[in-house]
Design an enzyme around this catalytic site. Structure first.
Site, PDB file in Angstrom:
ATOM      1  N   ASP A   7       0.831  -1.201   0.000  1.00 15.28           N
ATOM      2  CA  ASP A   7       0.000   0.000   0.000  1.00 15.28           C
ATOM      3  C   ASP A   7       0.871   1.259   0.000  1.00 15.28           C
ATOM      4  O   ASP A   7       2.060   1.211   0.331  1.00 15.28           O
ATOM      5  CB  ASP A   7      -0.894  -0.036   1.251  1.00 15.28           C
ATOM      6  CG  ASP A   7      -2.226   0.654   1.038  1.00 15.28           C
ATOM      7  OD1 ASP A   7      -2.332   1.464   0.106  1.00 15.28           O
ATOM      8  OD2 ASP A   7      -3.155   0.374   1.812  1.00 15.28           O
ATOM      9  N   ASP A  42     -10.696   1.912  -3.273  1.00 13.21           N
ATOM     10  CA  ASP A  42     -11.236   1.611  -1.943  1.00 13.21           C
ATOM     11  C   ASP A  42     -12.756   1.564  -1.970  1.00 13.21           C
ATOM     12  O   ASP A  42     -13.375   1.125  -1.011  1.00 13.21           O
ATOM     13  CB  ASP A  42     -10.792   2.680  -0.937  1.00 13.21           C
ATOM     14  CG  ASP A  42      -9.419   2.369  -0.355  1.00 13.21           C
ATOM     15  OD1 ASP A  42      -8.919   1.250  -0.569  1.00 13.21           O
ATOM     16  OD2 ASP A  42      -8.853   3.259   0.321  1.00 13.21           O
TER      17      ASP A  42
HETATM   18  C1  GLA Z   1      -5.762   1.890   2.358  1.00 14.87           C
HETATM   19  C2  GLA Z   1      -6.116   0.744   1.448  1.00 14.87           C
HETATM   20  C3  GLA Z   1      -7.177  -0.112   2.105  1.00 14.87           C
HETATM   21  C4  GLA Z   1      -6.658  -0.617   3.433  1.00 14.87           C
HETATM   22  C5  GLA Z   1      -6.239   0.545   4.298  1.00 14.87           C
HETATM   23  C6  GLA Z   1      -5.547   0.089   5.558  1.00 14.87           C
HETATM   24  O1  GLA Z   1      -6.817   2.775   2.481  1.00 14.87           O
HETATM   25  O2  GLA Z   1      -6.533   1.207   0.203  1.00 14.87           O
HETATM   26  O3  GLA Z   1      -7.535  -1.185   1.273  1.00 14.87           O
HETATM   27  O4  GLA Z   1      -5.576  -1.484   3.217  1.00 14.87           O
HETATM   28  O5  GLA Z   1      -5.338   1.410   3.634  1.00 14.87           O
HETATM   29  O6  GLA Z   1      -5.148   1.136   6.362  1.00 14.87           O
END
Ligand code: GLA
Length: 740
Positions: free
Chosen positions: A483, A553
């Protein structure tokens, strides 16, 4: 088998012709040594010269470079590598600041080479070949005599795709230190401006929505100055002829194999010549080029199709899926995963995770992914980033113990990392406060309480590598979600001298690529999925290392129609991470049927992101059916040819389909946003079938021609749903077509 690609050079007319069965790319060297663009598009027969295409029309107020000839201006010719500061006042491809303060250059043809295959780009992701016969490469050296600098323009034409890969390398053989203020990876002057420009723009949770406009005189561009390629604009542009649609018409596209700051620009001059450029964004960029040094610009890919947007996407998908993405997982069906993020967020215990994993195994899931919150002091987003060792208060036997327990259940285990970030509340930051990107004596911004580690410094990359590799070595890790949850601001590195501060953004991404390269080489069977708060770094550069990416997301099925439709313009289904999540949806509060959530997610790398133990027995049975369907069809879905049929940007219904590589079956998804009273009868025209073959659909036989020209009635019952459930908002249908 397609014929070999061919690159021909005609010495008398100094013409280059790159061609394969689908496309031609034509250039020539004019009298003064400038490289001229003549054509990129549909294949044309070769001839000894195309000089009739090179017409220099005099225009008022154009400055002439030839004494006694009033008409010869560089502004009047269509160039491949336009200089800064001369008679061409349009946007330049290169700017080199010199000791005397000038940034003017004068690059002219010096030499060229043609060879089979394609070279790799040092330190950068790029398209590649597995055998030399798959491509041919032309390298053209342009030389600035005054500076002693060579610009090597590289063009690779592939055998199997209507695609050209381009990049540029500068080599300073002169005696002065220069500063590269701009270097476009691709510059090309198209003969006219009669194009619709499509870009893929949006925001967090609304990535890659299609925006369209007609090219106009002046410049139009998309860019990122955020350090990541960004949610705001994907580094890809499509130029289509007016009237081109999904099924027919001419279209060209470009995508950047790069994950940092970029600029994609079309400058239409007063006479409607379109200069298209792709490169690192010149803002915030300035690279010191000492005598003897070279600088490699990233690769830009160019595609052409005469078969509409779907035809163009097929060329992109084929190249990105098979010759940009690489590694063990490239051609393999992707595991069906369950990710705990939306199920638990930070609120989990090992017991709770294992309970979810157990049910996941029971319904057929193959991979359990533990998301954020497993390391350091990370029980919320204020602490822990940078400390990549398990929080033993939460996971008593560490990641090693948990991964073994998950494997004992019969699942593979995957783990979330955010390797480029640090919280101030972390051991890493307390030890190395100067390892973050921050400008001295200025305030340093944060996002989500986190700061960006300075990946331009090799020691930072090394330290994170050690932590991650240690976990990979000591635990059973089959998958990593990598990420990157904030953009870069206040760019400055404590590790670089003042004259190199303009290198921070690019060196940062080179550091990211270096870590990806090392980890993917050392642990080749780990499947990497990229992520950046969803789709904030969804590009062909990251795809080289991580063959799939978390698309957004936003996991709401209806929002996902637009996101996945836009994403599919450039990126293959095998790259599009998509999960079934709980309702009401956490991002938009919408309640959609479980079937629709699955019918959307299966046109991506399929998984679940919810607590399966909160589902009813009936829902769990449906989940089981979904999983066994995806297992049976995932080769068709992920490795097949994808066609968009109805656009969510155009109306209430969306449809798309994947045709198996061997053409023997297809899966069609049809989605409705709102139910209408007394709705009209509609027909869905399919694509990608063989006109003369016969297919079975919903118990009836049809010819391919009929299915593509007349279509099927959308009243047909869905293949995995009872009919009455399609009669409502957010309903969907799925049909399986089989060749008979
Ligand atoms: C980001 C990612 C999510 C999740 C969160 C965790 O927003 O896109 O899928 O992994 O971080 O903090």
């Amino acid at each position: 088998m397609n014929q070999l690609p061919q690159i021909r050079y005609e010495a008398t007319s100094r013409t280059f012709h790159l061609m394969n069965e689908k496309i031609s790319y034509l250039m020539k060297v004019e009298e003064l040594g400038k490289l001229i663009h003549l054509h990129f598009g549909q294949r044309v027969p070769h001839r000894e010269d195309f000089d009739h295409l090179f017409i220099v029309k005099p225009h008022a107020m154009y400055s002439s470079v030839v004494e006694w000839n009033n008409a010869y201006s560089y502004e009047a010719i269509r160039q491949e590598f336009p200089d800064f500061g001369g008679s061409d006042t349009r946007v330049a491809a290169v700017k080199l600041r010199q000791e005397n303060g000038s940034s003017m250059t004068d690059f002219r043809y010096q030499d060229h080479r043609i060879f089979a295959g394609k070279k790799t780009l040092p330190g950068l992701p790029a398209s590649y070949v597995e055998e030399d016969a798959e491509a041919q490469t032309l390298e053209i050296d342009l030389f600035d005599e005054l500076l002693g600098v060579t610009a090597t323009l590289s063009y690779t034409i592939f055998r199997d795709q209507g695609a050209i890969a381009r990049h540029v390398r500068l080599k300073n053989d002169g005696s002065q230190t220069l500063f590269v203020e701009k270097l476009a990876s691709l510059s090309m002057d198209l003969a006219d401006a009669d194009y619709e420009w499509l870009q893929f723009s949006g925001s967090w949770g609304r990535e890659r929505h299609i925006k369209e406009r007609h090219l106009q005189q002046g410049s139009q561009s998309i860019s990122s100055r955020r350090g990541n390629s960004s949610h705001n604009h994907n580094p890809s542009v499509v130029l289509k002829r007016v009237g081109t649609d999904e099924r027919q018409g001419e279209v060209l596209a470009t995508t950047f194999v790069y994950s940092g700051n970029f600029l994609m620009e079309a400058e239409v001059d007063t006479f409607d010549v379109t200069r298209l450029q792709v490169g690192i964004h010149p803002d915030g960029f300035c690279w010191q080029l000492a005598p003897g040094a070279d600088f490699q610009a990233p690769e830009a890919l160019l595609f052409f199709s005469a078969d509409g947007l779907n035809g163009m996407s097929r060329e992109c998908h084929s190249l990105l899926q098979t010759r940009v993405a690489k590694g063990y997982w490239r051609d393999r069906p992707r595991p069906i995963l369950l990710n705990n993020w939306e199920a638990t967020y930070f609120d989990f215990t090992e017991e709770k995770l294992l309970a979810i994993a157990k049910t996941a195994k029971d319904v057929g899931v193959e991979l359990f992914v533990l998301d954020d919150g497993w390391f350091g002091e990370r029980t919320n987003d204020r602490a822990g980033l940078g400390d990549w060792a398990a929080n033993l208060a939460r996971l008593p036997e560490g990641i090693a113990g948990l991964s073994e327990k998950v494997e004992a259940l019969g699942l593979k285990f995957g783990l979330w990392f955010e390797p480029e970030m640090v919280n101030k509340d972390s051991e890493l930051f307390r030890k190395h406060p100067d390892w973050i990107i921050a400008t001295p004596q200025r305030p340093t911004s944060h996002y989500r309480h986190q700061y960006v580690l300075d990946y331009s410094r090799p020691e930072v990359v090394e330290a994170i590598h050690q932590q991650m590799a240690e976990i990979f070595r000591t635990s059973k890790i089959a998958y990593v979600k990598w990420d990157m949850n904030r953009s870069i601001s206040e760019a400055f590195s404590a590790g670089l001298p003042s004259q190199q501060q303009g290198e921070v953004y690019h060196r940062y991404i080179l550091g990211v690529y270096e870590l990806y390269r090392r980890l993917t080489e050392e642990f080749p069977e780990i499947l990497f999925e990229s992520c950046s708060s969803g789709g904030g770094r969804f590009d062909a550069g990251i795809l080289h290392y991580a063959p799939q990416g978390w698309t957004s997301d936003n996991s709401d099925a209806i929002s996902r129609l637009k996101i996945q439709y836009g994403t599919s313009m450039i990126y293959p289904v095998s790259a599009i991470g998509a999960h079934v999540s709980i309702v009401p949806n956490h991002q938009v509060q919408r309640v959609t049927p479980l079937s629709t959530r699955s019918n959307v997610a299966m046109f991506g790398t399929f998984g679940y992101e919810l607590d399966l133990n909160e589902l009813t027995a009936e829902e769990l049975t449906e989940v089981k059916q979904q999983i066994s369907f995806v297992k049976a069809k995932r080769e068709t879905l992920q490795q097949g040819r994808f066609y968009r049929l109805l656009s969510p940007f155009a109306g209430n219904h969306t449809a798309w389909m994947s045709v198996a590589a061997d053409g023997n079956e297809a899966v069609i998804g049809y989605y409705q946003v709102l139910q209408e009273a007394d709705a009209p009868l509609t027909w869905l025209r399919l694509q990608g079938l063989e006109p003369d073959s016969w297919y079975q659909l919903a118990g009836e036989r049809y010819s391919g021609a009929e299915l593509m020209q007349i279509g099927v009635s959308t009243t047909l019952p869905s293949d995995i749903l009872p009919e009455e459930r399609s009669d409502r908002d957010f309903a969907s249908k799925l049909w399986v077509l089989k060749k008979v």
